[in-house]
Design a protein around this motif. Structure first.
Motif, PDB file in Angstrom:
ATOM      1  N   ARG A 134     -29.252 108.060   2.915  1.00  0.00           N
ATOM      2  CA  ARG A 134     -27.920 108.051   3.542  1.00  0.00           C
ATOM      3  C   ARG A 134     -27.705 109.445   4.161  1.00  0.00           C
ATOM      4  N   VAL A 135     -28.071 109.583   5.420  1.00  0.00           N
ATOM      5  CA  VAL A 135     -28.095 110.935   6.007  1.00  0.00           C
ATOM      6  C   VAL A 135     -26.718 111.593   6.064  1.00  0.00           C
ATOM      7  N   ASP A 136     -25.669 110.803   6.118  1.00  0.00           N
ATOM      8  CA  ASP A 136     -24.317 111.377   6.146  1.00  0.00           C
ATOM      9  C   ASP A 136     -24.013 112.195   4.904  1.00  0.00           C
ATOM     10  N   LYS A 137     -24.689 111.858   3.814  1.00  0.00           N
ATOM     11  CA  LYS A 137     -24.403 112.531   2.554  1.00  0.00           C
ATOM     12  C   LYS A 137     -25.003 113.927   2.466  1.00  0.00           C
ATOM     13  N   PHE A 138     -25.990 114.179   3.290  1.00  0.00           N
ATOM     14  CA  PHE A 138     -26.683 115.462   3.172  1.00  0.00           C
ATOM     15  C   PHE A 138     -26.140 116.440   4.223  1.00  0.00           C
ATOM     16  N   ASP A 139     -25.413 117.435   3.760  1.00  0.00           N
ATOM     17  CA  ASP A 139     -24.696 118.326   4.677  1.00  0.00           C
ATOM     18  C   ASP A 139     -25.590 119.066   5.671  1.00  0.00           C
ATOM     19  N   ASN A 140     -26.748 119.476   5.200  1.00  0.00           N
ATOM     20  CA  ASN A 140     -27.592 120.294   6.081  1.00  0.00           C
ATOM     21  C   ASN A 140     -28.533 119.486   6.971  1.00  0.00           C
ATOM     22  N   TYR A 141     -28.270 118.188   7.062  1.00  0.00           N
ATOM     23  CA  TYR A 141     -29.173 117.367   7.861  1.00  0.00           C
ATOM     24  C   TYR A 141     -29.171 117.848   9.313  1.00  0.00           C
ATOM     25  N   LEU A 142     -30.368 117.903   9.922  1.00  0.00           N
ATOM     26  CA  LEU A 142     -30.586 118.329  11.308  1.00  0.00           C
ATOM     27  C   LEU A 142     -30.494 119.841  11.505  1.00  0.00           C
ATOM     28  N   GLN A 143     -30.485 120.584  10.400  1.00  0.00           N
ATOM     29  CA  GLN A 143     -30.420 122.036  10.530  1.00  0.00           C
ATOM     30  C   GLN A 143     -31.739 122.601  11.055  1.00  0.00           C
ATOM     31  N   LEU A 144     -32.842 122.026  10.611  1.00  0.00           N
ATOM     32  CA  LEU A 144     -34.159 122.516  11.029  1.00  0.00           C
ATOM     33  C   LEU A 144     -34.400 122.225  12.515  1.00  0.00           C
TER      34      LEU A 144
ATOM     35  N   ASN B 137     -36.401 115.138   7.358  1.00  0.00           N
ATOM     36  CA  ASN B 137     -36.199 114.149   6.299  1.00  0.00           C
ATOM     37  C   ASN B 137     -36.743 114.623   4.955  1.00  0.00           C
ATOM     38  N   GLU B 138     -37.822 115.364   5.014  1.00  0.00           N
ATOM     39  CA  GLU B 138     -38.347 115.921   3.761  1.00  0.00           C
ATOM     40  C   GLU B 138     -37.319 116.830   3.110  1.00  0.00           C
ATOM     41  N   ILE B 139     -36.686 117.649   3.934  1.00  0.00           N
ATOM     42  CA  ILE B 139     -35.672 118.562   3.389  1.00  0.00           C
ATOM     43  C   ILE B 139     -34.555 117.756   2.731  1.00  0.00           C
TER      44      ILE B 139
ATOM     45  N   GLY C 194     -31.980 116.989  -1.700  1.00  0.00           N
ATOM     46  CA  GLY C 194     -31.055 116.010  -2.275  1.00  0.00           C
ATOM     47  C   GLY C 194     -31.412 115.710  -3.720  1.00  0.00           C
ATOM     48  N   ALA C 195     -32.690 115.531  -3.961  1.00  0.00           N
ATOM     49  CA  ALA C 195     -33.130 115.163  -5.302  1.00  0.00           C
ATOM     50  C   ALA C 195     -33.082 116.330  -6.279  1.00  0.00           C
ATOM     51  N   SER C 196     -33.579 117.492  -5.855  1.00  0.00           N
ATOM     52  CA  SER C 196     -33.698 118.615  -6.793  1.00  0.00           C
ATOM     53  C   SER C 196     -32.447 119.470  -6.862  1.00  0.00           C
TER      54      SER C 196
END
Length: 481
Positions: A145-155, A237-239, A244-246
């Motif tokens: 759920r990409v919306d949940k991850f704040d830093n998505y698309l930072q790289l 996506n790896e990030i 997200g997990a750790s």
RNA sequence: GGCCCCGUCGCCAAGUGGUAAGGCAGAGGUCUGCAACACCUUUAUCAGCAGUUCGAAUCUGCUCGGGGCCUCCA
């Protein structure tokens, strides 16, 4: 000043400080094993091979992980086409990959994990992500759920709104959001699959790297590398998965190598300008390919063309000829001490270049300077009688070889290498080695009778056919023009 | 359309504020019976324009040209 590396995340060169002083963890995305590797794979792997070697050379205890992606749509499709199992296909191309990389002179990474060996870990990460709300199961699939991850698309420095405009949901996918990506794919009939809490299935593309890197390097590590094209979506996506997990920072430095173009165009199957490593190795020496690739900074695009490869060969030949003459000139001379001065200068320059984001092009330029110094010394009159000069040359020679080792270069016996390249080139000409030797013999006869006119005639004839004669104290040799 | 990168001598390629490395190719020279190798000498003001600055290839803006990613991709 120490090592500085260009970090894709910050878009700048940064001082390299590993998380644990003296130790480096490095993960590089390997290949999907469904076909032979091409020159682009060669570049990526050579670049990170050199980075690995240089880190070790600089005193870092380095753990290098490079994976094999051995489960994937492309593998399944290709295996079905050929009527063999995915596993068989993967094995075949893992072997081919290893052969290619060995041929190119790469050292083996510390670990070479396969995605299918980490299914348990993959399932575990999926479950954690679901538990934390970063992922959801949906009719046998699991999506992030990409919306949940704040830093998505930072790289990749993109923005979600614009990305969404272009995103599509493939048929059969049950996503909440078109941008969401698959962590686990429910098995379709005939596909390889593993048990999971969401039913039988197989991992998505990105999750395997999160699983393998955390298993072998921990949740956080220093360097993650790969080709530029992996920045989005793979590394992004790896990030998202790993952090997200750790809940910990994933990677400190992101390194991405540039592409290989072919005659100024992007290499692609549709353009038909696609070269596999095995094809190329039929035409060019492995070390020439390596030299060619390292003659540019790893982030720049590089153009694969006959002319560029020919130039690389000329450059490399300069080194081998210098080694050969240095060896001959210093042979059999006993020395107690080596003069470290010139070698130390070259080494310092080499370090400086490599410390600046692994600038192999500049590092090689400094090695060329070392070659010139060496040649200059050897050419001095009564060289063999001047032990201080012999000492300098010995040291320079040893230094260049040692530094070359970091680049994976100059690993051949000079005479053998020169001979090999010469004979390979001969294949393209309409003349055989026997004919040449025969003509050299005739010329020798003529010259011993002072018939220089006839001698020059033979020289001219051979030259017209692409062969240069070289008169030395030991006799007449030849090389390609 | 969005984001990113690049444009340095004939070719390849370093240089990211202090006055243009290196290689290949070319020219001249030393060496050589001749030639080759090697060595020495020699060849650019950095796509263009406008700025910032004492000073810019290096920073900013614009223009032109090339490439990449946005779907699998090293």
């Amino acid at each position: 000043m120490g090592l500085r590396v260009y970090n894709t995340m910050s878009g700048k060169k940064e001082e390299f400080q590993p998380r644990v002083p003296g130790k480096v963890g490095m993960y590089v995305c390997g290949v999907t094993v469904y076909d032979y590797c091409h020159i682009g794979h060669a570049r990526a792997n050579i670049v990170f091979d050199v980075i690995y070697r240089y880190l070790q050379f600089s005193g870092y205890e380095t753990t290098y992980v490079r994976n094999y992606t051995d489960v994937d749509d492309k593998i399944i499709n290709r295996a079905n086409e050929r009527g063999i199992s995915s596993k068989e296909l993967a094995e075949e191309f893992i072997t081919a990959f290893d052969e290619d990389m060995d041929a190119l002179g790469l050292v083996r990474p510390t670990h070479e994990p396969r995605a299918t060996e980490y299914i348990d870990k993959i399932v575990e990460i999926c479950q954690i992500l679901i538990d934390k709300g970063f992922a959801y199961a949906s009719s046998g699939d699991v999506y992030y759920r990409v919306d949940k991850f704040d830093n998505y698309l930072q790289l990749s420095k993109r923005n979600m709104e614009e990305m969404q405009a272009g995103a599509r949901i493939a048929p059969g996918e049950q996503k909440e959001n078109p941008m969401d990506f698959a962590l686990w794919k429910g098995a379709k009939p005939g596909e390889p699959s593993w048990e999971s809490p969401w039913g039988d299935g197989r991992p998505g593309w990105h999750i395997e790297c999160s699983a393998m890197s955390s298993s072998l390097l921990g949740d956080s590590f220093d360097i993650h590398g790969g080709g530029r094209d992996l920045i989005f979506p793979h590394h992004e996506n790896e990030i998202a998965q790993s952090e997200g997990a750790s809940g910990k920072p994933f990677v400190k430095y992101w390194l991405h190598n540039g592409f290989v173009n072919v005659d100024q165009e992007k290499m692609s199957k549709s353009l038909g300008n696609f070269f596999t490593i095995r094809d190329i190795l039929n035409t060019y020496d492995a070390e020439v390919i390596r030299f060619f690739i390292l003659s540019a900074q790893y982030r720049s695009p590089i153009d694969f063309s006959d002319q560029n490869l020919a130039e690389a060969q000329s450059g490399l030949r300069r080194f081998y000829e210098a080694f050969e003459s240095a060896e001959a000139a210093t042979e059999g001379i006993d020395l107690r001490d080596l003069d470290r001065e010139e070698g130390a200068k070259v080494e310092a320059k080499f370090h400086e270049a490599m410390d600046d984001d692994f600038n192999t092009a500049l590092a090689i330029a400094h090695l060329f300077d070392g070659v010139r110094t060496m040649n200059r010394l050897v050419a001095i009159k009564k060289f063999r009688k001047k032990t201080e000069l012999v000492a300098q040359v010995r040291d320079l020679h040893a230094t260049i070889l040692r530094l070359g080792e970091v680049l994976g270069l100059y690993r051949s016996q000079p005479t053998e290498w020169l001979e090999k390249v010469k004979l390979a080139g001969l294949k393209k000409l309409e003349i055989t080695g026997e004919e040449i030797v025969d003509l050299i013999e005739q010329r020798l006869q003529a010259r011993s009778g002072k018939d220089f006119a006839r001698g020059d005639e033979i020289r001219g004839e051979l030259e017209a056919r692409g062969i240069l004669l070289l008169d030395t104290r030991e006799g007449t040799n030849w090389r390609l023009k």
